[in-house]
Design a protein around this motif. Structure first.
Motif, PDB file in Angstrom:
ATOM      1  N   TYR A  43       0.926  -1.275  -0.089  1.00 23.82           N
ATOM      2  CA  TYR A  43       0.241   0.035  -0.398  1.00 23.82           C
ATOM      3  C   TYR A  43       1.310   1.104   0.125  1.00 23.82           C
ATOM      4  CZ  TYR A  43      -4.246  -2.900   1.310  1.00 23.82           C
ATOM      5  OH  TYR A  43      -4.981  -4.019   0.441  1.00 23.82           O
ATOM      6  N   ARG A  44       2.128   1.271   0.776  1.00 23.69           N
ATOM      7  CA  ARG A  44       2.740   2.322   0.365  1.00 23.69           C
ATOM      8  C   ARG A  44       3.367   2.896  -0.397  1.00 23.69           C
ATOM      9  NH1 ARG A  44       4.589   0.381   5.294  1.00 23.69           N
ATOM     10  NH2 ARG A  44       6.500  -0.439   4.278  1.00 23.69           N
ATOM     11  N   ARG A  45       3.473   1.592  -1.547  1.00 20.09           N
ATOM     12  CA  ARG A  45       4.576   1.494  -3.084  1.00 20.09           C
ATOM     13  C   ARG A  45       3.222   1.870  -3.902  1.00 20.09           C
ATOM     14  NH1 ARG A  45       6.905  -3.145  -6.358  1.00 20.09           N
ATOM     15  NH2 ARG A  45       7.887  -1.604  -7.801  1.00 20.09           N
ATOM     16  N   ILE A  46       1.963   1.900  -3.540  1.00 13.27           N
ATOM     17  CA  ILE A  46       0.269   2.221  -3.824  1.00 13.27           C
ATOM     18  C   ILE A  46       0.561   3.784  -3.936  1.00 13.27           C
ATOM     19  CG2 ILE A  46      -1.753   2.404  -4.800  1.00 13.27           C
ATOM     20  CD1 ILE A  46      -1.211  -1.163  -3.745  1.00 13.27           C
ATOM     21  N   VAL A  57      -4.248   9.460 -11.958  1.00  8.76           N
ATOM     22  CA  VAL A  57      -3.600   8.184 -12.224  1.00  8.76           C
ATOM     23  C   VAL A  57      -4.789   7.206 -12.878  1.00  8.76           C
ATOM     24  CG1 VAL A  57      -1.515   8.641 -11.931  1.00  8.76           C
ATOM     25  CG2 VAL A  57      -2.951   7.470 -10.589  1.00  8.76           C
ATOM     26  N   GLN A  58      -4.739   6.505 -13.575  1.00  3.91           N
ATOM     27  CA  GLN A  58      -5.750   5.415 -13.637  1.00  3.91           C
ATOM     28  C   GLN A  58      -4.828   3.894 -13.388  1.00  3.91           C
ATOM     29  OE1 GLN A  58      -6.409   4.984 -17.994  1.00  3.91           O
ATOM     30  NE2 GLN A  58      -8.316   6.130 -18.111  1.00  3.91           N
ATOM     31  N   VAL A  59      -5.985   3.018 -12.961  1.00  2.00           N
ATOM     32  CA  VAL A  59      -5.520   2.629 -11.719  1.00  2.00           C
ATOM     33  C   VAL A  59      -4.341   1.111 -13.591  1.00  2.00           C
ATOM     34  CG1 VAL A  59      -6.611  -0.475 -11.734  1.00  2.00           C
ATOM     35  CG2 VAL A  59      -7.845   1.242 -11.064  1.00  2.00           C
ATOM     36  N   GLY A  74      -7.396  -9.496 -14.977  1.00  2.00           N
ATOM     37  CA  GLY A  74      -7.582  -9.845 -13.639  1.00  2.00           C
ATOM     38  C   GLY A  74      -6.662  -9.511 -13.271  1.00  2.00           C
ATOM     39  N   LYS A  75      -5.550  -9.444 -13.808  1.00  2.00           N
ATOM     40  CA  LYS A  75      -4.224  -9.303 -12.389  1.00  2.00           C
ATOM     41  C   LYS A  75      -4.358  -7.364 -11.909  1.00  2.00           C
ATOM     42  CE  LYS A  75      -1.765 -12.127 -13.471  1.00  2.00           C
ATOM     43  NZ  LYS A  75      -1.141 -13.453 -12.486  1.00  2.00           N
ATOM     44  N   ALA A  81      -8.672  -2.729  -5.792  1.00  2.00           N
ATOM     45  CA  ALA A  81      -9.395  -2.673  -5.174  1.00  2.00           C
ATOM     46  C   ALA A  81      -8.073  -2.402  -3.987  1.00  2.00           C
ATOM     47  CB  ALA A  81      -9.734  -4.361  -4.057  1.00  2.00           C
ATOM     48  N   LYS A  82      -6.933  -2.461  -3.613  1.00  2.36           N
ATOM     49  CA  LYS A  82      -6.521  -1.710  -2.818  1.00  2.36           C
ATOM     50  C   LYS A  82      -5.988   0.241  -3.124  1.00  2.36           C
ATOM     51  CE  LYS A  82      -2.644  -5.867  -2.624  1.00  2.36           C
ATOM     52  NZ  LYS A  82      -1.382  -5.943  -2.605  1.00  2.36           N
TER      53      LYS A  82
END
Length: 104
Positions: A43-46, A57-59, A74-75, A81-82
């Protein structure tokens, strides 16, 4: 002194809980008493990727930066979700168009 250091590390370590017999990490709500170190590493990296972006930004863009196979839907869904969880906990802002920005 080592007990104090251990106590401080435990205070910033991600909290975990048991759900359905499985240990899961909890993402804390953002407030003045909680800093980024309380988040699990992924989560910190995201969060760092979204902060480093020039705008929303988009996913898919976050997935590319993480080295995921972005052409496989699926990836991206677990990543989405995160990102949503970070937005729900006030670490990120989810815009109406589905893009994410960092909260200041």
């Amino acid at each position: 002194m080592s007990e104090q250091i251990a106590g401080e590390r435990a205070a910033v370590a991600p909290a975990s809980a048991e759900v359905g017999g499985r240990a899961v990490l909890l993402v804390p709500h953002r407030d003045d008493s909680v800093d980024e170190a309380a988040l699990p590493g992924d989560y910190r990296r995201i969060l760092a990727i979204v902060r480093a972006a020039d705008g929303a930004v988009q996913v898919r863009a976050v997935g590319e930066e993480l080295g995921l196979q972005v052409e496989v839907r699926g990836k991206l869904e677990p990543l989405r979700a995160k990102l949503v969880k970070l937005a729900d906990r006030c670490w990120l802002h989810k815009r109406g168009d589905g893009k994410f920005t960092a909260r200041l």
